[in-house]
Design an enzyme around this catalytic site. Structure first.
Site, PDB file in Angstrom:
ATOM      1  N   ILE A 643       0.822  -1.225   0.000  1.00 11.74           N
ATOM      2  CA  ILE A 643       0.000   0.000   0.000  1.00 11.74           C
ATOM      3  C   ILE A 643       0.850   1.267   0.000  1.00 11.74           C
ATOM      4  O   ILE A 643       0.340   2.367  -0.096  1.00 11.74           O
ATOM      5  CB  ILE A 643      -1.003   0.035   1.185  1.00 11.74           C
ATOM      6  CG1 ILE A 643      -0.265  -0.175   2.516  1.00 11.74           C
ATOM      7  CG2 ILE A 643      -2.110  -0.980   0.996  1.00 11.74           C
ATOM      8  CD1 ILE A 643      -1.137   0.084   3.733  1.00 11.74           C
ATOM      9  N   ALA A 645       5.242   3.018   0.239  1.00 13.44           N
ATOM     10  CA  ALA A 645       6.679   2.792   0.426  1.00 13.44           C
ATOM     11  C   ALA A 645       7.161   3.685   1.540  1.00 13.44           C
ATOM     12  O   ALA A 645       6.888   4.889   1.551  1.00 13.44           O
ATOM     13  CB  ALA A 645       7.414   3.115  -0.860  1.00 13.44           C
ATOM     14  N   PHE A 648      12.240   2.701   4.894  1.00 12.23           N
ATOM     15  CA  PHE A 648      13.027   1.484   5.100  1.00 12.23           C
ATOM     16  C   PHE A 648      12.600   0.320   4.209  1.00 12.23           C
ATOM     17  O   PHE A 648      13.277  -0.673   4.111  1.00 12.23           O
ATOM     18  CB  PHE A 648      12.909   1.048   6.572  1.00 12.23           C
ATOM     19  CG  PHE A 648      13.481   2.061   7.513  1.00 12.23           C
ATOM     20  CD1 PHE A 648      14.852   2.089   7.749  1.00 12.23           C
ATOM     21  CD2 PHE A 648      12.676   2.982   8.157  1.00 12.23           C
ATOM     22  CE1 PHE A 648      15.380   3.025   8.621  1.00 12.23           C
ATOM     23  CE2 PHE A 648      13.210   3.916   9.023  1.00 12.23           C
ATOM     24  CZ  PHE A 648      14.567   3.944   9.252  1.00 12.23           C
ATOM     25  N   GLY A 649      11.432   0.454   3.619  1.00 12.64           N
ATOM     26  CA  GLY A 649      10.939  -0.643   2.787  1.00 12.64           C
ATOM     27  C   GLY A 649       9.464  -0.453   2.516  1.00 12.64           C
ATOM     28  O   GLY A 649       8.889   0.603   2.828  1.00 12.64           O
ATOM     29  N   GLU A 650       8.839  -1.509   1.955  1.00 12.98           N
ATOM     30  CA  GLU A 650       7.429  -1.379   1.595  1.00 12.98           C
ATOM     31  C   GLU A 650       6.513  -1.367   2.818  1.00 12.98           C
ATOM     32  O   GLU A 650       6.851  -1.932   3.866  1.00 12.98           O
ATOM     33  CB  GLU A 650       7.011  -2.562   0.714  1.00 12.98           C
ATOM     34  CG  GLU A 650       7.390  -2.332  -0.731  1.00 12.98           C
ATOM     35  CD  GLU A 650       8.149  -3.499  -1.316  1.00 12.98           C
ATOM     36  OE1 GLU A 650       8.194  -4.556  -0.671  1.00 12.98           O
ATOM     37  OE2 GLU A 650       8.724  -3.321  -2.402  1.00 12.98           O
ATOM     38  N   LYS A 669       4.857  -2.759   8.144  1.00 11.94           N
ATOM     39  CA  LYS A 669       6.007  -2.021   7.616  1.00 11.94           C
ATOM     40  C   LYS A 669       7.168  -2.993   7.567  1.00 11.94           C
ATOM     41  O   LYS A 669       7.440  -3.669   8.569  1.00 11.94           O
ATOM     42  CB  LYS A 669       6.369  -0.848   8.529  1.00 11.94           C
ATOM     43  CG  LYS A 669       5.317   0.236   8.555  1.00 11.94           C
ATOM     44  CD  LYS A 669       5.814   1.422   9.344  1.00 11.94           C
ATOM     45  CE  LYS A 669       4.821   2.560   9.298  1.00 11.94           C
ATOM     46  NZ  LYS A 669       5.318   3.759   9.910  1.00 11.94           N
ATOM     47  N   ASP A 762       6.745  16.182  14.462  1.00  8.44           N
ATOM     48  CA  ASP A 762       6.378  16.168  13.049  1.00  8.44           C
ATOM     49  C   ASP A 762       4.874  15.975  12.908  1.00  8.44           C
ATOM     50  O   ASP A 762       4.404  15.193  12.089  1.00  8.44           O
ATOM     51  CB  ASP A 762       7.141  15.050  12.321  1.00  8.44           C
ATOM     52  CG  ASP A 762       7.130  15.242  10.801  1.00  8.44           C
ATOM     53  OD1 ASP A 762       6.721  16.333  10.338  1.00  8.44           O
ATOM     54  OD2 ASP A 762       7.506  14.302  10.079  1.00  8.44           O
TER      55      ASP A 762
END
Ligand code: ADE
Length: 1000
Positions: A643, A645, A648-650, A669, A762
């Site tokens: 769903i 990116a 660190f990865g998908e 994650k 953030d």
């Protein structure tokens, strides 16, 4: 003679040869007549002479004139001579007198054939291959006796290299063309003479001409026929004359060259007013059109409310009732005086009367709107009014007001004043109609005696003061409500706030700590307002006062803490006695140490709420993960789709099975392969943080996979993805209450985080996730790491990577991140939500955002935003971080709004232009005032100067020039510069906001 020649047995020129000549002539006639020489004026052309030429020959039997007819029955005049066998030939042929006309230099073009001597059998050395051309100037046009000695030789004419050419093996003569220049010619005319000295010649044509630069049009100017100079190196300068209805722009000039060519065009003419250029002429503008300026522009259609009935109109006339001011350009629409101002309202206290009105509904089509205020003092009979005397003072002035308000000072008590306000614009003076006015009659004792006496201070905290007063005893009319007006004592003239209450008491919040405020109260009955109570001066408390106010709460906390501690002691003893879980105690002790270190950083834990522990304080980050996150067996996870990116990865969606429980949807994650240890630690840091939280508005960590590959973080699945894109996708789809519900959820999550001592750093709509029930949850944890990951984060001058638009000024400037800086970010999230995912500060650069915040500018309310919410945003964006609301305040404020939805009905658009915020939601007074702006640029000392000169709004300040700044008394050049540079930024921002359709 010729007959002799033709019958000559030697056959120099035989009959067939003569026929060939004639054929050539026919061909030549076509050639001659077809050639066009627009810059040549022909003085003689033998091919065009229809009758006899009448040229003379000396001796008579020298040259022979032959005239034949071509196929059009036109004569061909030829002169032949061929006495090649006889020595000492001297045969002359003389033209008629030729008028010079305007020529200064003439050209003589000869076409002839010449037989070469070699082609003639048996010729002796007497045969010649040239002839001579002569001329003689004379004013006498009648034939004069031929005297060869009077003639001047022009040249010896020879045939060019080949005399003859071959035609089907037969020899034919070649036609030569030679041109000679003669000049300067000064007499009226001249003769030409041809001398033969023994050649065989046929002179086929003679053309005499001179050259001229012909009449021409260039750049809307005409240039006459011009004769070039004899000296071919100098040009004749010719001035052009403009065509009809044109006028000189720069003197139009051309130069006539020796060859009759026009050279070097200079200057030009342009069509006069009322005329436009078409194909080199100036045509009149049609009715309904005009041309106000000379130039090669087209006629324009008459602007709105004007007309032209005639052709070639320089201007369009205004329709009846419409005018053009002296300085209005003719291109501008005709305009009319404005309608009168509307909705005049007033606010009066003992010393000043503030009048305000709405701009006219019809500005007459102009922007130069001003207002005049006329004051009349009326007695009992309203018809007996007289102009108010000079005692009355108007601030900034009574006439030529730019803003729709004025303050009246020094009026008399117990009097009736009528104020007539008229709107004017640049054409008001031109209209003979009486100007309509808006009038308001004000009685300076209109409220009668004050119904409110003593106003008491019940208590004060840092930001709030509670007041109460005695209800009037037996009032003639029941009191509908009370209005409380208050302002900072120091900034008395700058701005004030007001609020209303039905009860004889009020709590005023949003005040500055340790600041003296002036309060006065008036009552409202069905007959209007009473006079204000006397002024009461009260001061807000400092930090200690809040502690005092919170004493009750503290007591509860202490009791709870003591209880909790006792329980902890009992449990600890129990574990010690049983001798089990030694490792647990050690670990706990360690985390307690960390917690203590954390408190020392300034966080005071909330009783009953855990404290956040920074996973970086663990020597072994894996230990932190295992302390806060459950390890999941990967066989329980089913990955379904990718769903997104992450850094660190998908990020995938999928399902998580838990024995004995229902399968739940999850987001997974992943940490992509090939990572280094640092990346693994950073990746899992988020799980270590998230695992410490347990709140319905914080994304829930289901667990981690660290013991097999890929390393995974499993969190609850949020069907609607991130809030910013969700809102953009559903622009305008939600009710205000639904939006406030989302904001309340985020605030509640943030309250939980801040209570735990966690600072997000953030907070932005992109980092909020939304589930299928529109529940918003705070996500993206990881301290500084998240900023690396955030595409919005930019490097600041100090080297930090920060999402500028969302970050509080102190965090940008010196990395002072705190829950107060999160509150600032929360205000931005509010703005994002209320604008359905608009980018904060639009396309302004980060640098401009920082600058404008520094100068006091704040985001305006999004369209359709309730006043209460914008005020809360503004509260979150206070420069002084201590003054920003705590998340707990925000949650309870939003709860109040949700409980009382009518408080959300007043939109910012509805109150724009009103002098003060409405009484409904008084808690968050607007703070973008001239005072705040001047404070922000450290020029507070000039507040009075601005007020005294009538600059009461940022809008009016934005129009100020450096002269205006000087005029109001800012004398130091450095200060002038600082103020003007800030005004420039202000102007840009206001412009930007206006373009976007928002209002400050
Ligand atoms: N994208 C990132 N995290 C997500 C989550 N928890 N649910 C849905 N989409 C996501």
């Amino acid at each position: 003679m010729v007959g002799q020649l033709l019958g000559n047995p030697v056959g120099i020129l035989d009959m067939s040869c003569g026929v060939k000549f004639s054929l050539i002539f026919v061909l030549l006639r076509v050639l001659f007549t077809d050639s066009s020489h627009s810059n040549q004026v022909v003085l003689l052309d033998t091919t065009a002479v229809l009758g006899e030429l009448g040229w003379k020959t000396y001796p008579m039997n020298g040259w022979d004139a032959i005239t034949e007819m071509d196929e059009h029955n036109r004569p061909i005049h030829t002169f032949q001579v061929c006495h090649v066998m006889e020595p000492n030939q001297n045969n002359w042929l003389r033209s008629n007198w030729i008028s010079r006309e305007a020529a200064q230099k003439i050209y003589v073009e000869l076409r002839f054939t010449l037989r070469d001597c070699n082609s003639i059998p048996w010729v002796s050395g007497t045969c010649k291959e040239t002839f001579n051309l002569f001329y003689m100037e004379t004013d006498e046009s009648h034939a004069i006796k031929f005297k060869p000695g009077q003639y001047t030789k022009i040249d010896t004419i020879a045939a060019d290299e080949s005399f003859t050419q071959m035609d089907l093996g037969d020899r034919i003569l070649k036609l030569n063309t030679e041109v000679r220049e003669v000049g300067p010619i000064t007499k009226k005319g001249f003769y030409l003479a041809f001398q033969d000295i023994g050649a065989c010649i046929a002179l086929v044509s003679v053309r005499v001409y001179y050259k001229k630069c012909p009449f021409t049009f260039r750049n809307l100017a005409t240039f006459p026929d011009t004769i070039p100079r004899v000296d071919s190196s100098s040009l004749v300068e010719v001035r052009g004359a403009c065509v009809k209805n044109a006028e000189e722009r720069d003197t139009p000039k051309l130069y006539c060259g020796a060859d009759g060519d026009w050279l070097v065009p200079l200057g030009r003419c342009v069509c006069s007013v009322g005329y436009e250029e078409l194909d080199g002429t100036c045509l009149a503008c049609r009715p309904g059109f005009y041309k106000a300026f000379s130039g090669n522009i087209k006629c324009s259609k008459c602007p709105p409310h004007s007309f032209s009935y005639e052709e070639s109109s320089p201007l369009c006339h205004c329709e009846k009732g419409f005018f053009r001011a002296e300085k209005d350009p003719p291109t501008m629409a005709c305009t009319r005086p404005p309608s009168p101002p509307r909705n005049v309202i007033f606010n009066i206290n003992e010393t000043s009367l503030f009048l305000e009105w709405s701009p006219p509904s019809d500005t007459g089509g102009r922007k130069d709107l001003t207002y005049n205020v006329l004051c009349k003092k009326c007695g009992a009979d309203p018809r007996q009014c007289e102009l108010c005397g000079g005692d009355l003072r108007f601030v900034p002035r009574p006439q030529g007001l730019i803003n729709a308000s004025v303050t009246v000072l020094d009026f008399t008590a117990h009097a009736n004043y009528t104020f007539e306000i008229e709107s004017l614009n640049g054409v008001s003076e031109l209209s003979s109609f009486p100007r309509p006015v808006a009038a308001i009659t004000i009685s300076t004792d209109q409220g009668g005696p004050s119904l409110v006496g003593m106003v008491r201070k019940d208590w004060a905290s840092q930001n709030s003061i509670a007041l109460s007063w005695q209800e009037p005893e037996q009032p003639t009319l029941p009191v509908l409500d009370y209005e409380i007006k208050y302002y900072e004592k120091e900034h008395e003239q700058l701005s004030y706030s007001s609020t209303r209450t039905k009860a004889p008491s009020v709590i005023i919040t949003g005040l500055k700590p340790s600041t003296r405020y002036i309060f006065h109260v008036r009552a409202r009955t069905s007959a209007g307002y009473s006079s204000y109570s006397p002024k009461f001066e009260y001061e807000t408390g400092d930090e200690t006062s809040d502690m005092a106010a919170d004493q009750g709460q503290v007591l509860v906390i202490v009791t709870a803490a003591v209880g909790g501690f006792t329980l902890l002691v009992i449990l600890t003893l129990f574990f010690l006695i049983t001798g089990r879980c030694q490792w647990y105690i050690k670990a706990k002790m360690k985390s307690e140490e960390k917690r203590r270190a954390h408190y020392q950083n300034g966080h005071i834990p909330f009783p009953g709420i855990k404290t956040y522990i920074d996973p970086d304080t663990y020597e072994d980050p894996t230990q932190a993960v295992h302390e806060f996150a459950k390890e999941i067996d990967p066989s329980r996870i089913r990955i379904e789709r990718v769903i997104g990116a992450g850094e660190f990865g998908e990020v995938c969606s999928g399902r998580l099975r838990t024995p004995g429980k229902r399968e739940i949807p999850v987001a997974i994650k992943t940490l992509k392969g090939g990572y280094v240890e640092r990346q693994r630690r950073d990746f899992l840091r988020e799980a270590s943080i998230m695992g410490q939280f347990d709140h319905p508005n914080i994304i829930r960590l289901e667990g981690v996979v660290t013991k097999s590959r890929p390393v995974m973080i499993v969190v609850e699945y949020m069907e609607n993805g991130s809030l910013d894109s969700f809102l953009r996708k559903h622009d305008g789809h939600f009710t205000v209450i639904q939006l406030v519900g989302m904001l309340r959820g985020i605030a509640s999550g943030m309250k939980y985080l801040s209570d735990m001592g966690y600072v997000h750093r953030d907070l932005a709509a992109r980092n909020i996730l939304v589930n299928s029930n529109l529940v918003c949850k705070v996500s993206d944890f990881g301290l500084s790491r998240v900023l690396e990951d955030d595409p919005e984060a930019a490097y600041t001058t100090s080297g930090g990577k920060i999402p500028i638009r969302w970050t509080a000024p102190e965090a940008i400037a010196y990395r002072k991140f705190s829950s107060a800086s999160d509150a600032w970010s929360y205000g931005i999230v509010m703005w994002e939500v209320m604008s359905y995912g608009e980018r904060p500060y639009w396309e302004m650069s980060n640098q401009d955002v920082i600058l404008s915040i520094e100068e006091g500018y704040r985001l305006p309310a999004p369209m359709g935003c309730p006043v209460a919410l914008h005020q809360l945003m503004l509260h979150c964006w206070q420069k002084e971080r201590g003054l920003r609301p705590k998340f707990t305040d925000i949650v309870s404020f939003l709860d109040k709004l949700i409980r009382n939805p009518s408080s959300l009905l007043t939109l910012v658009e509805d109150i724009q232009g009103l002098p003060e915020s409405p009484g409904d939601v008084p808690e968050y007074p607007m703070f973008i005032s001239i005072g705040d702006w001047l404070d922000s640029i450290k020029m507070s000392q000039y507040k009075n100067n601005f007020m005294a000169a009538g600059y009461t709004t940022l809008d009016s300040v934005s129009t100020m020039s450096i002269e205006d700044v000087r005029r109001i008394g800012v004398t130091l050049i450095g200060h002038q510069r600082r103020i003007v540079s800030s005004i420039q930024t202000l102007r840009l921002q206001l412009l930007h906001v206006q373009e976007k359709g928002f209002h400050v």
